[in-house]
Design an enzyme around this catalytic site. Structure first.
Site, PDB file in Angstrom:
ATOM      1  N   ASN A   1      -8.961  18.812  50.933  1.00 38.62           N
ATOM      2  CA  ASN A   1      -8.277  18.253  52.097  1.00 38.62           C
ATOM      3  C   ASN A   1      -6.863  17.907  51.641  1.00 38.62           C
ATOM      4  O   ASN A   1      -6.615  16.843  51.089  1.00 38.62           O
ATOM      5  CB  ASN A   1      -9.053  17.016  52.571  1.00 38.62           C
TER       6      ASN A   1
ATOM      7  N   ARG B   1      -9.447  22.117  54.517  1.00 36.31           N
ATOM      8  CA  ARG B   1      -8.967  21.565  55.774  1.00 36.31           C
ATOM      9  C   ARG B   1      -7.629  22.232  56.072  1.00 36.31           C
ATOM     10  O   ARG B   1      -6.730  22.218  55.236  1.00 36.31           O
ATOM     11  CB  ARG B   1      -8.755  20.057  55.647  1.00 36.31           C
TER      12      ARG B   1
ATOM     13  N   HIS C   1      -6.807  16.121  63.706  1.00 41.03           N
ATOM     14  CA  HIS C   1      -7.913  15.280  63.198  1.00 41.03           C
ATOM     15  C   HIS C   1      -9.224  15.660  63.887  1.00 41.03           C
ATOM     16  O   HIS C   1     -10.150  14.844  63.965  1.00 41.03           O
ATOM     17  CB  HIS C   1      -7.661  13.782  63.454  1.00 41.03           C
TER      18      HIS C   1
ATOM     19  N   ARG D   1       5.263   8.071  61.229  1.00 42.28           N
ATOM     20  CA  ARG D   1       5.630   8.857  62.421  1.00 42.28           C
ATOM     21  C   ARG D   1       5.727   7.968  63.653  1.00 42.28           C
ATOM     22  O   ARG D   1       4.928   7.051  63.820  1.00 42.28           O
ATOM     23  CB  ARG D   1       4.585   9.948  62.676  1.00 42.28           C
TER      24      ARG D   1
ATOM     25  N   GLU E   1     -14.546  13.776  56.811  1.00 42.78           N
ATOM     26  CA  GLU E   1     -14.025  15.120  57.082  1.00 42.78           C
ATOM     27  C   GLU E   1     -14.533  16.113  56.039  1.00 42.78           C
ATOM     28  O   GLU E   1     -14.844  17.256  56.363  1.00 42.78           O
ATOM     29  CB  GLU E   1     -12.491  15.094  57.054  1.00 42.78           C
TER      30      GLU E   1
HETATM   31  C1  LIG Z   1      -2.904  15.799  61.281  1.00 43.04           C
HETATM   32  C2  LIG Z   1      -2.609  14.573  60.497  1.00 43.04           C
HETATM   33  O1  LIG Z   1      -1.834  13.742  60.939  1.00 43.04           O
HETATM   34  O2  LIG Z   1      -3.253  14.427  59.336  1.00 43.04           O
HETATM   35  P1  LIG Z   1      -3.117  13.199  58.289  1.00 43.04           P
HETATM   36  O3  LIG Z   1      -3.572  11.991  59.008  1.00 43.04           O
HETATM   37  O4  LIG Z   1      -4.031  13.588  57.159  1.00 43.04           O
HETATM   38  O5  LIG Z   1      -1.683  13.121  57.903  1.00 43.04           O
HETATM   39 MG   LIG Z   2      -6.684  11.805  56.897  1.00 41.16          MG
END
Ligand SMILES: CC(=O)OP(=O)(O)O
Ligand SMILES: [Mg+2]
Ligand SMILES: Nc1ncnc2c1ncn2[C@@H]1O[C@H](COP(=O)(O)OP(=O)(O)O)[C@@H](O)[C@H]1O
Length: 403
Positions: A12, A96, A185, A246, A389
């Site tokens: 992953n 993943r 996710h 983000r 996951e």
């Molecule tokens: C798609 C995504 O945001 O994955 P992660 O939470 O692992 O950064």
């Molecule tokens: Mg994660």
């Protein structure tokens, strides 16, 4: 694949981390688990737990410039336990892959065409697909004879109704550039919604669940009878909830405003929204543990960042309650969802009218098991449901290569 090859290695690869598990699918035992963090930084750290060999954790801190170096270090650790990638017992490697676009919606054995498609999707998963590709290529180099299987984050969301997946923009432009909501996710949302049904003693077909996957990346989904009907991430993993680094939802005009009036390039704005926003941008920390510690010390910036995070989360709980009509359970999962009791408490505070409440004592308990944290009287079950996951990817990978 030989008859006694029953092991699956799952990789992953995140933007700056690599989580892995080696499982024996004959009996479903975990042989080794581990994590490499801070890939690309001077002090990358690998924590390896050889469960089959007694389980004493081993740690290494050294520079690992990229995912290639990280995976080689992981392969070394596995070899040390006699579980190396050269083992004839290995049946497949499961990866993943974050973005599969419209074409890749099932677990898939990776060939050149699949690799090309994952590469083509890099612009819409800039933090993730490149790392996934490196993981795949390195694994292929180490074991060219083994099937490498990709399991896509987007897959579970591919059944979203058109009215949830389509943005309200010009249809021709959207279709020409495949602009729509994909969601991410998905492996976690699928697994956690099923585990939540189990916790309620019901079949997935019979329950409506809101899954809140709150990790470094974070997303919510509305799952009706086992099927995803809406999710908070969109074309890329940038939309939706406030995350570690983000922004989640913003007015898209913020981008033009910064381009036209702050002289920022689209690359700079991309980096701003993906890497310098969210909790990090708001208070300088992206780790919920650190933020809670600062709040306890009276730090106002950390407190405001927390409030903004919670406000967005509550809006999605409300929205998905309306989308589902009837909610049987709200499930908290991933790093923050599983561990941060104050987040769970604040997310449903004062929502008794909506059937939501948490019991303070149950919420404060620590456990690795799925558990209910709402009081008896509450109409909606609130639960903590640890995601897995890697197990889900291993199951899908093994099902594909042994069929
Ligand atoms: C798609 C995504 O945001 O994955 P992660 O939470 O692992 O950064
Ligand atoms: Mg994660
Ligand atoms: N004990 C804890 N209390 C609060 N938050 C935690 C705890 N442990 C982990 N976290 C949060 O979980 C995040 C990592 O979650 P995880 O699901 O592993 O994310 P990812 O898969 O995106 O790397 C950390 O950044 C931190 O904010």
């Amino acid at each position: 694949m030989t008859a006694d090859a029953t092991r699956v290695l799952v990789l992953n690869s995140g933007s700056s981390s690599l989580k892995y598990q080696l499982l024996d699918m004959n009996g479903g035992t975990r042989l080794a688990v581990g994590l490499v963090e801070r890939i690309g930084e001077p002090a990358s750290r690998l924590v390896h737990t050889p469960l089959a060999a007694g389980g004493d954790k081993r740690e290494r801190t050294e520079p690992m410039p990229d995912h290639d170096a990280a995976l080689k270090a992981v392969a070394d650790e596995l070899s040390e336990d006699g579980l190396g990638l050269d083992s004839p017992e290995l049946a497949a490697i499961g990866h993943r892959v974050v973005h599969g676009g419209l074409k890749l919606t099932e677990p898939t054995v990776i060939d050149d065409a699949v690799l090309k498609e994952i590469e083509r999707l890099v612009p819409v998963a800039p933090l993730h697909n490149p790392a996934n590709l490196t993981g795949i290529r390195t694994a292929q180099r180490l074991r060219p004879d083994l099937p490498q299987v990709a399991v896509f984050d987007t897959a579970f969301h591919s059944t979203m109704p058109e009215y949830a997946a389509r943005y309200a923009i010009d249809v021709e432009t959207a279709d020409a550039h495949r602009v729509r909501r994909y969601g991410f996710h998905g492996t976690s949302h699928a697994y956690v919604s099923r585990e939540t049904a189990k916790l309620l003693g019901k079949q997935p077909e019979d329950v409506n669940v809101i899954v809140l996957h709150l990790g470094n990346g974070a997303s919510a989904s509305a799952v009706a009878g086992g099927r995803c009907v809406d999710t908070s991430m969109g074309l890329t993993p940038l939309e939706g909830l406030v995350m570690g680094t983000r922004s989640g939802d913003i007015d898209p005009a913020v981008i033009f405003h910064l381009e036209r009036n702050a002289g920022m390039s689209s690359e700079e704005i991309d980096a701003l929204l993906n890497k310098k926003s969210g909790l990090m941008g708001l208070c300088g920390d992206n780790d919920m543990r650190e933020i809670r510690r600062r709040i306890d010390e009276g730090d106002k910036r950390a407190a405001l960042a927390f409030d903004i995070y919670i406000h967005r989360l509550r809006k999605y709980i409300g929205a998905y309650t309306a989308v589902l009509g009837r909610v049987d359970a709200v499930a908290f999962t991933a790093g923050v969802g599983e561990n941060a009791a104050p987040v769970r408490e604040a997310a449903v505070l004062g929502l008794e009218e909506m059937g939501l409440a948490v019991d303070a004592r149950l919420n404060a308990e620590r456990s690795d098991e799925a558990r209910i944290i709402s009081p008896e009287y509450a109409r909606v079950v609130v639960a903590v449901v640890p995601t897995d996951e890697e197990l889900e990817i291993a199951n899908q990978t093994y099902a594909l290569v042994s069929s």
